[in-house]
Design a protein around this motif. Structure first.
Motif, PDB file in Angstrom:
ATOM      1  N   PHE A   1     -12.270  73.814  -6.941  1.00  0.00           N
ATOM      2  CA  PHE A   1     -12.925  72.520  -6.767  1.00  0.00           C
ATOM      3  C   PHE A   1     -12.448  71.868  -5.473  1.00  0.00           C
ATOM      4  CE2 PHE A   1     -12.793  73.403 -11.223  1.00  0.00           C
ATOM      5  CZ  PHE A   1     -13.979  72.907 -11.743  1.00  0.00           C
ATOM      6  N   ILE A   2     -13.287  71.002  -4.924  1.00  0.00           N
ATOM      7  CA  ILE A   2     -12.883  70.137  -3.818  1.00  0.00           C
ATOM      8  C   ILE A   2     -12.552  68.778  -4.432  1.00  0.00           C
ATOM      9  CG2 ILE A   2     -13.644  68.935  -1.733  1.00  0.00           C
ATOM     10  CD1 ILE A   2     -13.375  71.848  -1.170  1.00  0.00           C
ATOM     11  N   THR A   3     -11.347  68.282  -4.190  1.00  0.00           N
ATOM     12  CA  THR A   3     -10.991  66.955  -4.690  1.00  0.00           C
ATOM     13  C   THR A   3     -10.744  66.025  -3.507  1.00  0.00           C
ATOM     14  OG1 THR A   3      -8.682  67.686  -4.847  1.00  0.00           O
ATOM     15  CG2 THR A   3      -9.983  67.744  -6.861  1.00  0.00           C
ATOM     16  N   VAL A   4     -10.977  64.733  -3.743  1.00  0.00           N
ATOM     17  CA  VAL A   4     -10.812  63.723  -2.702  1.00  0.00           C
ATOM     18  C   VAL A   4      -9.560  62.916  -3.024  1.00  0.00           C
ATOM     19  CG1 VAL A   4     -11.902  61.774  -1.514  1.00  0.00           C
ATOM     20  CG2 VAL A   4     -13.312  63.620  -2.448  1.00  0.00           C
ATOM     21  N   SER A   5      -8.727  62.653  -2.012  1.00  0.00           N
ATOM     22  CA  SER A   5      -7.508  61.871  -2.227  1.00  0.00           C
ATOM     23  C   SER A   5      -7.862  60.441  -2.627  1.00  0.00           C
ATOM     24  CB  SER A   5      -6.650  61.865  -0.960  1.00  0.00           C
ATOM     25  OG  SER A   5      -7.339  61.220   0.087  1.00  0.00           O
ATOM     26  N   THR A   6      -6.889  59.740  -3.213  1.00  0.00           N
ATOM     27  CA  THR A   6      -7.174  58.400  -3.751  1.00  0.00           C
ATOM     28  C   THR A   6      -7.676  57.439  -2.682  1.00  0.00           C
ATOM     29  OG1 THR A   6      -4.778  58.166  -3.700  1.00  0.00           O
ATOM     30  CG2 THR A   6      -5.807  58.288  -5.868  1.00  0.00           C
ATOM     31  N   ASP A   7      -7.217  57.592  -1.427  1.00  0.00           N
ATOM     32  CA  ASP A   7      -7.707  56.685  -0.385  1.00  0.00           C
ATOM     33  C   ASP A   7      -8.977  57.214   0.293  1.00  0.00           C
ATOM     34  OD1 ASP A   7      -6.716  58.738   1.132  1.00  0.00           O
ATOM     35  OD2 ASP A   7      -5.168  57.562   2.138  1.00  0.00           O
ATOM     36  N   GLY A   8      -9.447  58.376  -0.159  1.00  0.00           N
ATOM     37  CA  GLY A   8     -10.711  58.904   0.333  1.00  0.00           C
ATOM     38  C   GLY A   8     -10.642  59.540   1.719  1.00  0.00           C
ATOM     39  N   THR A   9      -9.447  59.682   2.287  1.00  0.00           N
ATOM     40  CA  THR A   9      -9.352  60.197   3.649  1.00  0.00           C
ATOM     41  C   THR A   9      -9.106  61.702   3.703  1.00  0.00           C
ATOM     42  OG1 THR A   9      -6.976  59.755   3.720  1.00  0.00           O
ATOM     43  CG2 THR A   9      -8.431  58.012   4.542  1.00  0.00           C
ATOM     44  N   GLU A  10      -8.648  62.282   2.611  1.00  0.00           N
ATOM     45  CA  GLU A  10      -8.329  63.705   2.629  1.00  0.00           C
ATOM     46  C   GLU A  10      -9.035  64.423   1.482  1.00  0.00           C
ATOM     47  OE1 GLU A  10      -4.124  64.990   3.614  1.00  0.00           O
ATOM     48  OE2 GLU A  10      -3.834  62.887   3.058  1.00  0.00           O
ATOM     49  N   THR A  11      -9.266  65.708   1.677  1.00  0.00           N
ATOM     50  CA  THR A  11      -9.784  66.521   0.579  1.00  0.00           C
ATOM     51  C   THR A  11      -8.836  67.688   0.355  1.00  0.00           C
ATOM     52  OG1 THR A  11     -11.176  67.789   2.078  1.00  0.00           O
ATOM     53  CG2 THR A  11     -12.214  65.939   0.928  1.00  0.00           C
ATOM     54  N   TYR A  12      -8.769  68.117  -0.880  1.00  0.00           N
ATOM     55  CA  TYR A  12      -7.908  69.227  -1.250  1.00  0.00           C
ATOM     56  C   TYR A  12      -8.742  70.291  -1.947  1.00  0.00           C
ATOM     57  CZ  TYR A  12      -4.759  65.218  -0.963  1.00  0.00           C
ATOM     58  OH  TYR A  12      -4.121  64.089  -0.561  1.00  0.00           O
ATOM     59  N   ARG A  13      -8.207  71.506  -1.952  1.00  0.00           N
ATOM     60  CA  ARG A  13      -8.810  72.570  -2.756  1.00  0.00           C
ATOM     61  C   ARG A  13      -7.973  72.705  -4.009  1.00  0.00           C
ATOM     62  NH1 ARG A  13     -12.175  76.914   0.347  1.00  0.00           N
ATOM     63  NH2 ARG A  13     -13.071  75.492   1.846  1.00  0.00           N
ATOM     64  N   THR A  14      -8.620  72.623  -5.128  1.00  0.00           N
ATOM     65  CA  THR A  14      -7.908  72.569  -6.393  1.00  0.00           C
ATOM     66  C   THR A  14      -8.411  73.628  -7.356  1.00  0.00           C
ATOM     67  OG1 THR A  14      -7.778  70.177  -6.074  1.00  0.00           O
ATOM     68  CG2 THR A  14      -7.202  71.015  -8.253  1.00  0.00           C
ATOM     69  N   ALA A  15      -7.484  74.350  -7.925  1.00  0.00           N
ATOM     70  CA  ALA A  15      -7.758  75.288  -9.013  1.00  0.00           C
ATOM     71  C   ALA A  15      -6.955  74.803 -10.215  1.00  0.00           C
ATOM     72  CB  ALA A  15      -7.344  76.698  -8.600  1.00  0.00           C
ATOM     73  N   PRO A  16      -7.195  75.329 -11.421  1.00  0.00           N
ATOM     74  CA  PRO A  16      -6.470  74.844 -12.602  1.00  0.00           C
ATOM     75  C   PRO A  16      -4.956  74.979 -12.485  1.00  0.00           C
ATOM     76  CG  PRO A  16      -8.320  76.187 -13.257  1.00  0.00           C
ATOM     77  CD  PRO A  16      -8.220  76.314 -11.771  1.00  0.00           C
ATOM     78  N   THR A  17      -4.455  75.893 -11.667  1.00  0.00           N
ATOM     79  CA  THR A  17      -3.007  76.083 -11.563  1.00  0.00           C
ATOM     80  C   THR A  17      -2.490  75.973 -10.137  1.00  0.00           C
ATOM     81  OG1 THR A  17      -3.381  78.462 -11.453  1.00  0.00           O
ATOM     82  CG2 THR A  17      -2.844  77.547 -13.616  1.00  0.00           C
ATOM     83  N   ALA A  18      -3.308  75.510  -9.213  1.00  0.00           N
ATOM     84  CA  ALA A  18      -2.867  75.364  -7.826  1.00  0.00           C
ATOM     85  C   ALA A  18      -3.667  74.274  -7.146  1.00  0.00           C
ATOM     86  CB  ALA A  18      -3.057  76.681  -7.071  1.00  0.00           C
ATOM     87  N   CYS A  19      -3.039  73.645  -6.139  1.00  0.00           N
ATOM     88  CA  CYS A  19      -3.722  72.582  -5.421  1.00  0.00           C
ATOM     89  C   CYS A  19      -3.109  72.472  -4.033  1.00  0.00           C
ATOM     90  CB  CYS A  19      -3.584  71.274  -6.186  1.00  0.00           C
ATOM     91  SG  CYS A  19      -4.460  69.904  -5.415  1.00  0.00           S
ATOM     92  N   THR A  20      -3.926  72.075  -3.060  1.00  0.00           N
ATOM     93  CA  THR A  20      -3.417  71.964  -1.689  1.00  0.00           C
ATOM     94  C   THR A  20      -2.931  70.554  -1.368  1.00  0.00           C
ATOM     95  OG1 THR A  20      -5.617  71.537  -0.794  1.00  0.00           O
ATOM     96  CG2 THR A  20      -4.903  73.833  -0.867  1.00  0.00           C
ATOM     97  N   CYS A  21      -2.812  69.665  -2.354  1.00  0.00           N
ATOM     98  CA  CYS A  21      -2.233  68.345  -2.094  1.00  0.00           C
ATOM     99  C   CYS A  21      -0.720  68.481  -1.968  1.00  0.00           C
ATOM    100  CB  CYS A  21      -2.602  67.339  -3.188  1.00  0.00           C
ATOM    101  SG  CYS A  21      -1.675  67.543  -4.720  1.00  0.00           S
TER     102      CYS A  21
END
Ligand SMILES: [Zn+2]
Ligand SMILES: [Zn+2]
Length: 113
Positions: free
Chosen positions: A72-92
Motif C-alpha cells: 500500500f501507499i500511505t500518506v504521513s500525518t502532515d501529508g508531505t510524505e508517502t511510504y510503502r507499507t506492507a502488513p509486516t514492513a513499512c518505509t516510514c
C-alpha cells in the motif's frame, strides 16, 4: 484530518465500484466496504490503543491506497510524505527501524476486510 482527506476518490479503493456519496468519495470506500473494514478481525495485541485509532483514521481519511497485492501507499500525518507499507514492513521512520507502525496495522486491517 490530514491533507489526504482533501483527496476525492471516484471509485472504491477496495472493490473498484463507482462511489456516489460525498462521504464515500472522501473516505475512498463505499458503505459496504467501509463496514467490512470496520469489522475486520486483526490480532491487535502488539498494538497500543492510540495506534489502532491512528490506523483507523488513516483508512477513514483515504490516506492508505492499495498499490499491488499486499503493498500500500500511505500518506504521513502532515501529508508531505508517502511510504510503502506492507502488513509486516513499512518505509516510514519507525518501520525502517523494525518497529510495528500503525501504517502496517492499517494494511493488515484492509487485507483482513
Ligand atoms: Zn467497495
Ligand atoms: Zn509506517
Amino acid at each position: 484530518m490530514n491533507a489526504a482527506a482533501a483527496t476525492h476518490h471516484t471509485n472504491c479503493l477496495r472493490c473498484g465500484r463507482t462511489l456516489t456519496s460525498a462521504k464515500s468519495m472522501a473516505a475512498g470506500y463505499g458503505p459496504r466496504c467501509a463496514r467490512h473494514i470496520r469489522t475486520a478481525q486483526v490480532d491487535l495485541t502488539d498494538y497500543k490503543p492510540h495506534q489502532v485509532q491512528s490506523a483507523r483514521e488513516l483508512i477513514e481519511d483515504g490516506a492508505i491506497v492499495p498499490l499491488r497485492s499486499v503493498i500500500f501507499i500511505t500518506v504521513s500525518t502532515d501529508g508531505t510524505e508517502t511510504y510503502r507499507t506492507a502488513p509486516t514492513a513499512c518505509t516510514c521512520k519507525a518501520g525502517l527501524k523494525g518497529t510495528r507502525c500503525y501504517h502496517q496495522l492499517a494494511a493488515r486491517l484492509l487485507l483482513a476486510a
